[in-house]
Design a protein around this motif. Sequence first.
Motif, mmCIF file in Angstrom:
data_model
loop_
_atom_site.group_PDB
_atom_site.id
_atom_site.type_symbol
_atom_site.label_atom_id
_atom_site.label_comp_id
_atom_site.label_asym_id
_atom_site.label_seq_id
_atom_site.Cartn_x
_atom_site.Cartn_y
_atom_site.Cartn_z
ATOM 1 N N GLY A 1 18.324 22.868 43.071
ATOM 2 C CA GLY A 1 18.509 24.050 43.386
ATOM 3 C C GLY A 1 17.440 25.345 42.802
ATOM 4 N N ARG A 2 16.924 26.135 43.711
ATOM 5 C CA ARG A 2 16.083 27.041 42.959
ATOM 6 C C ARG A 2 16.626 28.600 43.291
ATOM 7 N NH1 ARG A 2 11.750 23.539 45.222
ATOM 8 N NH2 ARG A 2 10.853 22.316 43.342
ATOM 9 N N ARG A 3 16.226 29.621 42.433
ATOM 10 C CA ARG A 3 16.234 30.796 42.688
ATOM 11 C C ARG A 3 15.251 31.499 41.667
ATOM 12 N NH1 ARG A 3 16.597 35.694 43.799
ATOM 13 N NH2 ARG A 3 18.278 36.958 43.662
ATOM 14 N N LYS B 1 21.127 34.864 35.466
ATOM 15 C CA LYS B 1 21.885 35.082 36.782
ATOM 16 C C LYS B 1 21.137 34.002 37.674
ATOM 17 C CE LYS B 1 23.334 38.027 40.085
ATOM 18 N NZ LYS B 1 24.880 37.947 40.653
ATOM 19 N N GLY B 2 19.727 34.201 37.522
ATOM 20 C CA GLY B 2 18.858 33.117 38.545
ATOM 21 C C GLY B 2 19.309 31.685 38.278
ATOM 22 N N GLN B 3 19.590 31.343 37.165
ATOM 23 C CA GLN B 3 20.015 30.186 36.976
ATOM 24 C C GLN B 3 21.289 29.721 37.284
ATOM 25 O OE1 GLN B 3 19.834 29.492 32.528
ATOM 26 N NE2 GLN B 3 17.353 29.271 32.605
ATOM 27 N N ALA B 4 22.298 30.598 37.288
ATOM 28 C CA ALA B 4 23.755 30.417 37.981
ATOM 29 C C ALA B 4 23.398 30.248 39.409
ATOM 30 C CB ALA B 4 24.442 31.708 37.367
ATOM 31 N N GLU B 5 22.589 31.121 40.104
ATOM 32 C CA GLU B 5 22.584 31.171 41.454
ATOM 33 C C GLU B 5 21.678 29.764 41.931
ATOM 34 O OE1 GLU B 5 21.135 34.714 43.152
ATOM 35 O OE2 GLU B 5 23.144 35.681 42.148
ATOM 36 N N ALA B 6 20.909 29.361 41.046
ATOM 37 C CA ALA B 6 20.258 28.028 41.217
ATOM 38 C C ALA B 6 20.946 26.839 41.266
ATOM 39 C CB ALA B 6 18.955 27.932 40.507
ATOM 40 N N ILE B 7 22.105 27.002 40.223
ATOM 41 C CA ILE B 7 23.146 25.938 40.040
ATOM 42 C C ILE B 7 24.041 25.898 41.102
ATOM 43 C CG2 ILE B 7 25.063 25.171 38.664
ATOM 44 C CD1 ILE B 7 23.703 26.092 36.009
#
Length: 129
Positions: free
Chosen positions: A9-11, A72-78
């Motif tokens: 997953g990426r963001r 936040k970006g890490q949470a959305e990537a997960i």
Amino acid sequence: MAEVTNTLGRRKTAVARLYMTPGKGEIIINGREIKEYFPSEILQIIVNQPFALTKTEGAYDVKVNVDGGGIKGQAEAIRLAISRALQEIDSELRPPLKKEGFLTRDPRMVERKKPGRRKARRRFQFSKR
């Protein structure tokens, strides 16, 4: 040994590599519990959204390696990685995940700084005299 589902997953600049196995709902991020890694309740909710939507809470153990970006970006990537893994395990879950937008890679990135500017678009202050 249990079947391991591996997704990515990426963001923004965050990249999450995820390993999902049938289990009792443990989420380990970079070797730490989810409550320890994301003390903020909102970020924990973001990570758990795909499970809540598909009513699969507590059915899978998740191990994630995530780096880059902010929390936040890490949470959305997960979240994206979990959604992809759930879809891979059971294709019936695709329509609700897609409808909620959890299978879409958010393409928005930070715009690069241009020469002769202070930021990407911000110009230096103009002085008439």
